[in-house]
Scaffold this active site. Structure first.
Site, PDB file in Angstrom:
ATOM      1  N   HIS A 138      48.965  31.549  -4.959  1.00  0.00           N
ATOM      2  CA  HIS A 138      48.961  30.771  -6.199  1.00  0.00           C
ATOM      3  C   HIS A 138      47.678  31.075  -6.945  1.00  0.00           C
ATOM      4  O   HIS A 138      46.584  30.836  -6.442  1.00  0.00           O
ATOM      5  CB  HIS A 138      49.049  29.282  -5.884  1.00  0.00           C
ATOM      6  CG  HIS A 138      48.985  28.413  -7.103  1.00  0.00           C
ATOM      7  ND1 HIS A 138      49.958  28.433  -8.083  1.00  0.00           N
ATOM      8  CD2 HIS A 138      48.055  27.504  -7.507  1.00  0.00           C
ATOM      9  CE1 HIS A 138      49.634  27.568  -9.033  1.00  0.00           C
ATOM     10  NE2 HIS A 138      48.482  26.991  -8.698  1.00  0.00           N
ATOM     11  N   GLY A 153      42.327  28.386  -7.383  1.00  0.00           N
ATOM     12  CA  GLY A 153      41.843  27.017  -7.524  1.00  0.00           C
ATOM     13  C   GLY A 153      42.998  26.040  -7.480  1.00  0.00           C
ATOM     14  O   GLY A 153      44.170  26.425  -7.582  1.00  0.00           O
ATOM     15  N   SER A 155      45.641  23.095  -8.564  1.00  0.00           N
ATOM     16  CA  SER A 155      46.452  22.928  -9.763  1.00  0.00           C
ATOM     17  C   SER A 155      45.730  22.036 -10.775  1.00  0.00           C
ATOM     18  O   SER A 155      45.197  20.977 -10.431  1.00  0.00           O
ATOM     19  CB  SER A 155      47.801  22.306  -9.384  1.00  0.00           C
ATOM     20  OG  SER A 155      48.618  22.147 -10.519  1.00  0.00           O
ATOM     21  N   VAL A 157      43.014  22.893 -12.529  1.00  0.00           N
ATOM     22  CA  VAL A 157      41.576  23.139 -12.666  1.00  0.00           C
ATOM     23  C   VAL A 157      41.243  23.986 -13.898  1.00  0.00           C
ATOM     24  O   VAL A 157      40.102  24.020 -14.349  1.00  0.00           O
ATOM     25  CB  VAL A 157      41.029  23.811 -11.383  1.00  0.00           C
ATOM     26  CG1 VAL A 157      41.418  25.280 -11.334  1.00  0.00           C
ATOM     27  CG2 VAL A 157      39.516  23.645 -11.266  1.00  0.00           C
ATOM     28  N   GLY A 158      42.260  24.691 -14.455  1.00  0.00           N
ATOM     29  CA  GLY A 158      42.025  25.465 -15.676  1.00  0.00           C
ATOM     30  C   GLY A 158      42.163  26.963 -15.525  1.00  0.00           C
ATOM     31  O   GLY A 158      41.619  27.724 -16.325  1.00  0.00           O
ATOM     32  N   LYS A 159      42.928  27.407 -14.527  1.00  0.00           N
ATOM     33  CA  LYS A 159      43.096  28.844 -14.298  1.00  0.00           C
ATOM     34  C   LYS A 159      43.789  29.529 -15.468  1.00  0.00           C
ATOM     35  O   LYS A 159      43.322  30.558 -15.977  1.00  0.00           O
ATOM     36  CB  LYS A 159      43.881  29.081 -13.003  1.00  0.00           C
ATOM     37  CG  LYS A 159      43.246  28.503 -11.759  1.00  0.00           C
ATOM     38  CD  LYS A 159      44.019  28.845 -10.511  1.00  0.00           C
ATOM     39  CE  LYS A 159      45.402  28.226 -10.487  1.00  0.00           C
ATOM     40  NZ  LYS A 159      45.357  26.748 -10.437  1.00  0.00           N
ATOM     41  N   SER A 160      44.915  28.974 -15.903  1.00  0.00           N
ATOM     42  CA  SER A 160      45.691  29.609 -16.967  1.00  0.00           C
ATOM     43  C   SER A 160      44.941  29.572 -18.298  1.00  0.00           C
ATOM     44  O   SER A 160      44.996  30.525 -19.084  1.00  0.00           O
ATOM     45  CB  SER A 160      47.050  28.920 -17.109  1.00  0.00           C
ATOM     46  OG  SER A 160      47.820  29.057 -15.924  1.00  0.00           O
ATOM     47  N   ASP A 177      50.303  32.042 -12.275  1.00  0.00           N
ATOM     48  CA  ASP A 177      50.923  31.067 -11.378  1.00  0.00           C
ATOM     49  C   ASP A 177      51.208  31.649  -9.996  1.00  0.00           C
ATOM     50  O   ASP A 177      50.719  31.138  -8.992  1.00  0.00           O
ATOM     51  CB  ASP A 177      52.203  30.495 -11.980  1.00  0.00           C
ATOM     52  CG  ASP A 177      52.692  29.287 -11.188  1.00  0.00           C
ATOM     53  OD1 ASP A 177      51.875  28.376 -10.944  1.00  0.00           O
ATOM     54  OD2 ASP A 177      53.864  29.254 -10.815  1.00  0.00           O
ATOM     55  N   GLU A 202      51.548  29.811 -18.597  1.00  0.00           N
ATOM     56  CA  GLU A 202      51.846  28.394 -18.783  1.00  0.00           C
ATOM     57  C   GLU A 202      50.571  27.637 -19.128  1.00  0.00           C
ATOM     58  O   GLU A 202      49.604  27.637 -18.359  1.00  0.00           O
ATOM     59  CB  GLU A 202      52.455  27.794 -17.513  1.00  0.00           C
ATOM     60  CG  GLU A 202      52.756  26.305 -17.649  1.00  0.00           C
ATOM     61  CD  GLU A 202      53.060  25.626 -16.329  1.00  0.00           C
ATOM     62  OE1 GLU A 202      53.240  24.394 -16.324  1.00  0.00           O
ATOM     63  OE2 GLU A 202      53.078  26.319 -15.302  1.00  0.00           O
ATOM     64  N   ARG A 243      22.696  30.014  -5.944  1.00  0.00           N
ATOM     65  CA  ARG A 243      21.987  30.201  -7.208  1.00  0.00           C
ATOM     66  C   ARG A 243      21.392  31.589  -7.341  1.00  0.00           C
ATOM     67  O   ARG A 243      20.960  31.964  -8.434  1.00  0.00           O
ATOM     68  CB  ARG A 243      20.875  29.145  -7.335  1.00  0.00           C
ATOM     69  CG  ARG A 243      21.412  27.716  -7.310  1.00  0.00           C
ATOM     70  CD  ARG A 243      20.325  26.699  -7.526  1.00  0.00           C
ATOM     71  NE  ARG A 243      19.752  26.790  -8.850  1.00  0.00           N
ATOM     72  CZ  ARG A 243      18.802  25.968  -9.316  1.00  0.00           C
ATOM     73  NH1 ARG A 243      18.338  24.993  -8.535  1.00  0.00           N
ATOM     74  NH2 ARG A 243      18.329  26.123 -10.534  1.00  0.00           N
TER      75      ARG A 243
END
Length: 310
Positions: A138, A153, A155, A157-160, A177, A202, A243
């Site tokens: 995924h 990440g 569902s 979280v802002g991948k697309s 997706d 999507e 860091r």
């Protein structure tokens, strides 16, 4: 279900079916091929019957030196229940003894006009691609500056959305997706999109968009080698994030280790720009330029100088 059958080879390489039509649905389970020269000479102890058998000019020339009874015995021994097919190359005439054995065992006998070496090479590449180990993950796969970046990440979280911003900045979408991954070589993972959702993205609140229709053919590609994984996660105040970038985390997919970077997500962070820089930095490391290592060396040098002066 078998990934490859004998009939697939017939269609892919325009092979002529001479006999054994009843066996064209036989499964092919290995990408290894066999040129049964030693078997035609009579040694069947280690005969790899489960492989596609390729007979060329060398094997046929030797075969003609055998006695009639030997010819029938050797061809019948070549045709087993496990044998997917036997291919005669260079358009050579198929021996009558092989046709007779094929009719008795239903082993497909095929004919190709290609040279033996060339057919062997093409068949190997085709079968290795089709029979390679596969899995699905995924995430979103994007080609960023020539680096295949797999964004993962949880569902929502802002991948697309990040992938959409990368496409707007000139990069290319491979899959959204669900990413289908196959291992073609020992250290090579190739990612692609399921046919049903190819070129689609999507976006929550907006719905399904067709990236190729909106941004053009240059905004998509059908497959890409995966080189870097970027895992997006909601910023955790209690977690210590890297860091300096000295420690390189690895994730194993199938049998291949892939570099993984964890990016914390919070308002105000431009993830698309960060992923661009991560891809460029990854390329620099491949070229031998490691900014974090250089900084560490300069820091240690400054500490040593300071200690010496005291």
């Amino acid at each position: 279900m078998p990934k490859v059958r004998t009939k697939d080879l017939i269609e892919e390489f325009q092979l002529e079916l001479i006999c054994g039509k009843e066996g064209i649905n036989r499964p092919i389970k290995t990408s290894d091929l066999s040129r049964p020269g030693i078997e035609i000479a009579g040694f069947f102890t280690y005969y790899p019957a489960e492989r596609v058998q390729i007979i060329g000019k060398t094997e046929l020339t030797f075969f003609e030196t055998l006695e009639d009874e030997q010819k029938r015995e050797r061809m019948l021994a070549l045709c087993t229940k496990q044998t997917p097919c036997i291919i005669i190359t260079r358009g050579h005439e198929v021996p009558s003894e092989l046709i007779e054995a094929s009719n008795m065992t239903d082993v497909p006998v095929l004919q190709s006009t290609m040279k033996t070496t060339r057919l062997y090479s093409h068949l190997t590449n085709y079968l290795e691609s089709k029979l390679a180990p596969t899995t699905a993950v995924h995430g979103v796969l994007v080609d960023v500056y020539g680096v295949g970046v797999l964004i993962t990440g949880k569902s929502g979280v802002g991948k697309s959305e990040t992938a959409l911003e990368l496409v707007k900045r000139g990069h290319r979408l491979v899959a959204d997706d669900s990413v289908e991954i196959r291992q073609e070589d020992q250290d090579s993972l190739i990612g692609s999109s399921p046919e049903l959702i190819e070129h689609l993205l999507e976006i929550r609140g907006l719905g399904i968009i067709n990236v190729m229709t909106l941004f053009g053919a240059g905004a998509v590609r059908n497959y890409k080698k995966i080189s870097l994984i970027i895992d997006l996660e909601i910023w955790d105040q209690t977690k210590n994030y890297d860091r300096l970038g000295l420690d390189e985390e690895k994730v194993k997919i199938i049998d291949t280790d892939i570099t993984k970077i964890t990016l914390p997500v919070r308002p105000g962070r431009n993830l698309a720009v960060i992923i661009e820089v991560a891809a460029m930095n990854f390329r620099l490391k491949r070229m031998g330029v490691n900014a974090a290592q250089q900084f560490s060396e300069r820091l240690m040098s400054a500490i040593d100088i300071g200690a010496t002066e005291k």
